[in-house]
Scaffold this motif. Structure first.
Motif, PDB file in Angstrom:
ATOM      1  N   LEU A 190       0.816  -1.205   0.000  1.00 13.04           N
ATOM      2  CA  LEU A 190       0.000   0.000   0.000  1.00 13.04           C
ATOM      3  C   LEU A 190       0.856   1.264   0.000  1.00 13.04           C
ATOM      4  CD1 LEU A 190      -2.906  -0.924   2.439  1.00 13.04           C
ATOM      5  CD2 LEU A 190      -2.785  -1.172  -0.042  1.00 13.04           C
ATOM      6  N   ILE A 191       0.262   2.333  -0.472  1.00 13.23           N
ATOM      7  CA  ILE A 191       0.910   3.640  -0.540  1.00 13.23           C
ATOM      8  C   ILE A 191       0.253   4.571   0.469  1.00 13.23           C
ATOM      9  CG2 ILE A 191       1.497   5.610  -2.013  1.00 13.23           C
ATOM     10  CD1 ILE A 191       2.846   3.015  -2.849  1.00 13.23           C
ATOM     11  N   ASP A 192       1.069   5.322   1.191  1.00 12.13           N
ATOM     12  CA  ASP A 192       0.554   6.303   2.144  1.00 12.13           C
ATOM     13  C   ASP A 192       0.410   7.636   1.417  1.00 12.13           C
ATOM     14  OD1 ASP A 192      -0.113   7.947   4.205  1.00 12.13           O
ATOM     15  OD2 ASP A 192       1.561   7.391   5.513  1.00 12.13           O
ATOM     16  N   TYR A 193      -0.836   7.964   1.028  1.00  9.31           N
ATOM     17  CA  TYR A 193      -1.103   9.188   0.268  1.00  9.31           C
ATOM     18  C   TYR A 193      -1.212  10.415   1.165  1.00  9.31           C
ATOM     19  CZ  TYR A 193      -1.820   6.262  -3.813  1.00  9.31           C
ATOM     20  OH  TYR A 193      -1.636   5.394  -4.859  1.00  9.31           O
ATOM     21  N   ARG A 194      -1.063  10.238   2.466  1.00 16.43           N
ATOM     22  CA  ARG A 194      -1.083  11.396   3.359  1.00 16.43           C
ATOM     23  C   ARG A 194       0.235  12.152   3.309  1.00 16.43           C
ATOM     24  NH1 ARG A 194      -2.579   8.066   8.639  1.00 16.43           N
ATOM     25  NH2 ARG A 194      -0.889   6.848   7.665  1.00 16.43           N
ATOM     26  N   LYS A 195       1.267  11.505   2.797  1.00 20.57           N
ATOM     27  CA  LYS A 195       2.586  12.131   2.730  1.00 20.57           C
ATOM     28  C   LYS A 195       2.779  12.807   1.383  1.00 20.57           C
ATOM     29  CE  LYS A 195       4.744   8.955   6.002  1.00 20.57           C
ATOM     30  NZ  LYS A 195       5.829   7.948   6.229  1.00 20.57           N
TER      31      LYS A 195
ATOM     32  N   PRO B  33       5.826  13.792  -1.213  1.00 20.09           N
ATOM     33  CA  PRO B  33       4.951  13.032  -2.122  1.00 20.09           C
ATOM     34  C   PRO B  33       4.522  11.719  -1.476  1.00 20.09           C
ATOM     35  CG  PRO B  33       7.244  12.712  -2.729  1.00 20.09           C
ATOM     36  CD  PRO B  33       7.245  13.719  -1.620  1.00 20.09           C
ATOM     37  N   PRO B  34       3.502  11.034  -2.019  1.00 20.86           N
ATOM     38  CA  PRO B  34       3.067   9.743  -1.470  1.00 20.86           C
ATOM     39  C   PRO B  34       4.223   8.742  -1.423  1.00 20.86           C
ATOM     40  CG  PRO B  34       1.460  10.568  -3.037  1.00 20.86           C
ATOM     41  CD  PRO B  34       2.664  11.463  -3.149  1.00 20.86           C
ATOM     42  N   GLN B  35       4.253   7.912  -0.378  1.00 17.61           N
ATOM     43  CA  GLN B  35       5.346   6.958  -0.196  1.00 17.61           C
ATOM     44  C   GLN B  35       4.800   5.592   0.188  1.00 17.61           C
ATOM     45  OE1 GLN B  35       8.238   8.432   2.636  1.00 17.61           O
ATOM     46  NE2 GLN B  35       8.085  10.529   1.863  1.00 17.61           N
ATOM     47  N   PRO B  36       5.504   4.534  -0.204  1.00 18.36           N
ATOM     48  CA  PRO B  36       5.085   3.188   0.219  1.00 18.36           C
ATOM     49  C   PRO B  36       5.224   3.046   1.735  1.00 18.36           C
ATOM     50  CG  PRO B  36       6.671   3.086  -1.590  1.00 18.36           C
ATOM     51  CD  PRO B  36       6.669   4.500  -1.094  1.00 18.36           C
ATOM     52  N   TYR B  37       4.348   2.243   2.313  1.00 18.36           N
ATOM     53  CA  TYR B  37       4.479   1.930   3.745  1.00 18.36           C
ATOM     54  C   TYR B  37       5.736   1.103   3.977  1.00 18.36           C
ATOM     55  CZ  TYR B  37      -0.191   3.564   5.023  1.00 18.36           C
ATOM     56  OH  TYR B  37      -1.299   4.345   5.280  1.00 18.36           O
ATOM     57  N   ASN B  38       6.280   1.212   5.179  1.00 24.20           N
ATOM     58  CA  ASN B  38       7.467   0.429   5.528  1.00 24.20           C
ATOM     59  C   ASN B  38       7.177  -1.062   5.423  1.00 24.20           C
ATOM     60  OD1 ASN B  38       8.979   2.729   6.102  1.00 24.20           O
ATOM     61  ND2 ASN B  38       8.352   2.730   8.252  1.00 24.20           N
TER      62      ASN B  38
END
Length: 283
Positions: free
Chosen positions: A155-160, A162-167
């Motif tokens: 999943l991608i964290d779109y709250r960041k 730019p958006p970043q993949p979760y760890n």
């Protein structure tokens, strides 16, 4: 009281209260793991784990808890277990003497008979405590586990921005799933409440460093000392029962015989009446 081993790896045969008082220096231990008798009637090599009252059990427990705190370094860590019914008393007692950082649940599946008239227990509680909550060892990078959100679900964290993949990795939470040690497992020893290597591996990696001193006042099968040695830590194991001293001497490679008896690994042979659930645990 008998002593075995070296300065690095030491076994002391005696009562935990007496040994802690007389043989372990105050403020000398980096990590203590205490897994005492639970006062539930288990048979430890002929000695029943049962006090005449809950009050007498707790009175005994408070004595060794105080001693463990005394022996711990200012930046040391203390992990303590007991039964689900007695852990609330431990928690209330310790929170006025030391900082409780985590309340851990060691969860395990149970394929055997469970309670039929109430909800049976499938976990054992562990308190993770420190003397100084600003200065203590916690090697988070050494105990990382898979974070399914990032590792499997991608999943991608779109709250960041730019958006970043979760760890893909994370520090474990406070619910730990490790199988109980069962008959025919490679690590099995003849003891009613043996704790798994994986459980102690996580604790020792997280809360100690190479060369640190790890203490177990109720050593049983000496898993704490065994794992500590494997990870390059020093260790002191205290144990009252002869049968379990023999296990410790063998597992730590400190002796080949004890009182004239050759020390051999616990036999793991098939028995006709062995439950099928136990026979299948390695498959």
């Amino acid at each position: 009281m008998e002593k075995f081993g070296t300065e690095q790896y030491k076994i002391i045969h005696g009562d935990a209260l007496q040994v802690l008082e007389s043989e372990v220096e105050d403020n000398s231990v980096d990590l203590i793991f205490a897994d005492p008798p639970y006062n539930i009637g288990k048979n430890f090599a002929g000695k029943l784990d049962k006090w005449d009252s809950d009050e007498h059990y707790l009175e005994w427990c408070y004595k060794w808890l105080d001693l463990c705190i005394r022996k711990l370094k200012q930046d040391g860590s203390f992990y303590v277990m007991t039964s689900t019914q007695f852990m609330p008393y431990f928690d209330l007692y310790l929170r006025n003497k030391i900082y409780i950082m985590s309340r851990i649940m060691w969860y395990y599946d149970s394929s055997g008979v469970q309670a039929k008239n109430y909800f049976g227990s499938m976990y054992e509680p562990i308190l993770f405590c420190v003397k100084d909550k600003e200065h203590y060892t916690f090697n988070s990078e050494d105990i990382m586990v898979e974070a399914k959100t990032g590792a499997k679900r991608k999943l991608i964290d779109y709250r960041k921005t730019p958006p970043q993949p979760y760890n893909t990795k994370k520090v474990p939470g406070n619910v730990w799933e490790f199988p109980r040690v069962r008959y025919r497992m490679d690590e099995y020893e003849n003891h009613p409440t043996q704790k798994p290597i994986a459980l102690l591996d996580r604790i020792i990696r997280a809360s100690s460093n190479i060369g640190d001193l790890v203490l177990d006042p109720f050593s049983g099968t000496f898993t704490t000392a065994y794992v500590a040695r494997q990870l390059g830590r020093n260790c002191i194991g205290i144990e009252l029962q002869d049968e379990y001293i023999k296990i410790g001497l063998r597992r730590l490679s400190l002796a080949q015989e004890y009182k004239g008896e050759i020390l051999r690994p616990t036999e793991k042979v098939y028995r006709r009446n062995e439950p099928m659930e136990q026979l299948c645990i390695n498959f």
